[in-house]
Structures are given as C-alpha cells and as structure tokens.
Design a protein around this motif. Structure first.
Motif, mmCIF file in Angstrom:
data_model
loop_
_atom_site.group_PDB
_atom_site.id
_atom_site.type_symbol
_atom_site.label_atom_id
_atom_site.label_comp_id
_atom_site.label_asym_id
_atom_site.label_seq_id
_atom_site.Cartn_x
_atom_site.Cartn_y
_atom_site.Cartn_z
ATOM 1 N N GLN A 291 0.843 -1.194 0.000
ATOM 2 C CA GLN A 291 0.000 0.000 0.000
ATOM 3 C C GLN A 291 0.878 1.245 0.000
ATOM 4 O OE1 GLN A 291 -3.456 0.268 2.563
ATOM 5 N NE2 GLN A 291 -2.976 -1.806 3.252
ATOM 6 N N PRO A 292 0.555 2.205 -0.849
ATOM 7 C CA PRO A 292 1.333 3.448 -0.838
ATOM 8 C C PRO A 292 0.876 4.360 0.295
ATOM 9 C CG PRO A 292 -0.390 3.586 -2.481
ATOM 10 C CD PRO A 292 -0.456 2.190 -1.898
ATOM 11 N N GLY A 293 1.757 5.230 0.705
ATOM 12 C CA GLY A 293 1.401 6.236 1.694
ATOM 13 C C GLY A 293 0.779 7.433 0.994
ATOM 14 N N PRO A 294 0.374 8.428 1.768
ATOM 15 C CA PRO A 294 -0.207 9.635 1.170
ATOM 16 C C PRO A 294 0.766 10.275 0.181
ATOM 17 C CG PRO A 294 -0.519 9.623 3.544
ATOM 18 C CD PRO A 294 0.410 8.491 3.224
ATOM 19 N N SER A 295 0.214 10.899 -0.844
ATOM 20 C CA SER A 295 1.032 11.504 -1.890
ATOM 21 C C SER A 295 0.274 12.657 -2.526
ATOM 22 C CB SER A 295 1.339 10.448 -2.963
ATOM 23 O OG SER A 295 1.881 11.033 -4.115
ATOM 24 N N ASP A 296 1.021 13.626 -3.033
ATOM 25 C CA ASP A 296 0.371 14.710 -3.768
ATOM 26 C C ASP A 296 -0.011 14.261 -5.180
ATOM 27 O OD1 ASP A 296 2.915 14.608 -4.837
ATOM 28 O OD2 ASP A 296 3.318 16.751 -4.627
ATOM 29 N N TRP B 199 -6.260 6.652 -6.784
ATOM 30 C CA TRP B 199 -5.022 6.086 -7.311
ATOM 31 C C TRP B 199 -3.863 7.041 -7.048
ATOM 32 C CZ3 TRP B 199 -5.236 1.303 -9.714
ATOM 33 C CH2 TRP B 199 -6.495 0.863 -10.135
ATOM 34 N N ILE B 200 -2.698 6.483 -6.743
ATOM 35 C CA ILE B 200 -1.443 7.229 -6.713
ATOM 36 C C ILE B 200 -0.811 6.981 -8.079
ATOM 37 C CG2 ILE B 200 0.827 7.464 -5.644
ATOM 38 C CD1 ILE B 200 -1.331 8.173 -3.667
ATOM 39 N N SER B 201 -0.423 8.046 -8.751
ATOM 40 C CA SER B 201 0.109 7.888 -10.103
ATOM 41 C C SER B 201 1.565 8.333 -10.181
ATOM 42 C CB SER B 201 -0.725 8.694 -11.098
ATOM 43 O OG SER B 201 -0.663 10.068 -10.789
ATOM 44 N N ALA B 202 2.291 7.703 -11.088
ATOM 45 C CA ALA B 202 3.669 8.076 -11.369
ATOM 46 C C ALA B 202 3.915 7.867 -12.861
ATOM 47 C CB ALA B 202 4.633 7.237 -10.551
ATOM 48 N N GLU B 203 4.493 8.860 -13.514
ATOM 49 C CA GLU B 203 4.856 8.729 -14.924
ATOM 50 C C GLU B 203 6.341 8.421 -15.016
ATOM 51 O OE1 GLU B 203 4.476 11.018 -19.221
ATOM 52 O OE2 GLU B 203 3.804 12.030 -17.422
ATOM 53 N N PHE C 69 0.005 3.164 -11.730
ATOM 54 C CA PHE C 69 -1.070 3.596 -10.837
ATOM 55 C C PHE C 69 -1.227 2.540 -9.749
ATOM 56 C CE2 PHE C 69 -2.024 5.113 -15.115
ATOM 57 C CZ PHE C 69 -2.243 6.469 -14.902
ATOM 58 N N VAL C 70 -1.329 2.972 -8.486
ATOM 59 C CA VAL C 70 -1.548 2.051 -7.366
ATOM 60 C C VAL C 70 -2.734 2.587 -6.574
ATOM 61 C CG1 VAL C 70 -0.573 0.987 -5.294
ATOM 62 C CG2 VAL C 70 0.903 1.466 -7.256
ATOM 63 N N THR C 71 -3.673 1.701 -6.260
ATOM 64 C CA THR C 71 -4.838 2.142 -5.491
ATOM 65 C C THR C 71 -4.390 2.717 -4.159
ATOM 66 O OG1 THR C 71 -5.161 -0.090 -4.584
ATOM 67 C CG2 THR C 71 -6.483 0.523 -6.518
ATOM 68 N N TYR C 72 -5.109 3.740 -3.730
ATOM 69 C CA TYR C 72 -4.842 4.364 -2.437
ATOM 70 C C TYR C 72 -6.028 4.084 -1.522
ATOM 71 C CZ TYR C 72 -4.048 7.757 1.211
ATOM 72 O OH TYR C 72 -3.855 8.341 2.426
ATOM 73 N N GLY C 73 -5.728 3.637 -0.300
ATOM 74 C CA GLY C 73 -6.774 3.410 0.693
ATOM 75 C C GLY C 73 -7.495 2.088 0.553
ATOM 76 N N ARG C 74 -6.906 1.124 -0.147
ATOM 77 C CA ARG C 74 -7.504 -0.211 -0.291
ATOM 78 C C ARG C 74 -6.461 -1.259 0.073
ATOM 79 N NH1 ARG C 74 -12.435 0.176 -3.235
ATOM 80 N NH2 ARG C 74 -12.691 2.325 -3.932
ATOM 81 N N THR D 207 -9.494 7.843 1.700
ATOM 82 C CA THR D 207 -9.557 8.441 0.363
ATOM 83 C C THR D 207 -8.514 9.552 0.240
ATOM 84 O OG1 THR D 207 -11.215 10.036 1.084
ATOM 85 C CG2 THR D 207 -12.026 7.984 0.126
ATOM 86 N N CYS D 208 -8.280 9.959 -1.000
ATOM 87 C CA CYS D 208 -7.397 11.087 -1.268
ATOM 88 C C CYS D 208 -7.987 12.329 -0.591
ATOM 89 C CB CYS D 208 -7.318 11.390 -2.761
ATOM 90 S SG CYS D 208 -6.518 10.137 -3.765
#
Length: 168
Positions: free
Chosen positions: A93-98, A113-117, A124-129, A165-166
């Motif tokens: 699980q990812p931590g909080p992110s901008d 989703w937490i996103s990174a290009e 994309f990784v789900t956030y809060g699941r 949630t975000c």
C-alpha cells in the motif's frame, strides 16, 4: 440465523480461493497453447483472498486490448508481450502523496489512485484499499488517456473496500 465463527469464515475463504486458483490454472493451461504468456511479477500479498475476487471480476478487454495469460498469481494483462497493460493485486500500500487522484466511473463510483509517470509509461496504485492493486500502462497504449484503463478495471477493484480516500 446463527452467525459463522471467524475461523469457519476464513476456512471457507481459503477453500474458495484454492478452488478459484486451481480453476484459473486449468484455464490458463488451456489458453497458454493459443497465445504467449506475458510475464508479470507476483506481488508480495498476491495470496490475499480479496485478490481472487479482483482477478475473477476483471474485464476481457481494457482500453480496447484483449486479455492475455500471465505468468503469476493475482495478475492480468491486456495487449501483447512488450506492450501490455498489466495489473497486479497485492502490492504494498502506498502512503499519502500529492499524486493521489480520484478517478470517477460512469456509474458514479470512484477509485483513488497514486500515479507516477516514467519514461516507459504510467504506474497507478490504489490508495486506501488493502490489498492494493497496481496497474501499469505503457506509453504505446496510454497516449491519449492512460487513466482509461483504470475506468475499465474499476468494477473489479471496487471488490476491495476503501478504508481512506485522497484528500484535496
């Protein structure tokens, strides 16, 4: 109506997961002869029973690409080897992110989703699941709208209950 004990619920889930995995392996073996297997690394928590529900509910097509056989438990792919959208259930699980964004679905639900290009595409990784689900979209398939794949897999991802949630 008597309630099931937590241990009997866990036992039923383990039996159900085992049956689903065995069935998936049988189907995968039959399909493998028809199409190449796409290598997707297994996630740390791929054995979480919720991952079986996610995998079973995935669509046959994502972003216009057909589903393919993958090499690992709790994974899926759409497209062709070398240029496939991939999904792994059970990642950390990812931590909080901008970089957290809520993607709204046509039915009014949403998934965060937490996103990174990267140079090769988007992750994309789900956030809060828990378990978390990761979707990777290569540049070749995400040119116009890489988040389109997220809308396609959302009904399956919604099988994992959101705990947070975000924030804006």
């Amino acid at each position: 109506m008597p309630r099931s004990s937590p241990s009997s619920v866990r036992a039923r889930r383990r039996r159900r997961t085992a049956a689903l995995l065995l069935g998936s392996l049988a189907v995968a073996a039959g399909v493998a002869a028809c199409s190449p297997v796409i290598s997707v690394p297994v996630a740390t928590h791929a054995t979480d029973p919720a991952c079986a529900d996610v995998i079973l509910d995935l669509p046959d097509q994502v972003a216009g690409q057909d589903q393919r056989t993958t090499s690992s438990q709790a994974t899926s792919a759409w497209g062709s080897a070398g240029s496939a959208i991939t999904l792994r259930c059970g990642v950390e699980q990812p931590g909080p992110s901008d970089q957290c964004q809520s993607i709204e679905n046509p039915d009014g639900t949403s998934v965060d989703w937490i996103s990174a290009e990267t140079s090769t595409g988007w992750t994309f990784v789900t956030y809060g699941r828990d378990p978390a689900v990761e979707v990777q979209v290569p540049k070749s398939l995400g040119e116009g709208q890489p988040t389109a794949a997220l809308v396609d897999v959302a009904p399956a991802v919604l099988d994992v209950k959101a705990t947070t949630t975000c924030t804006g």
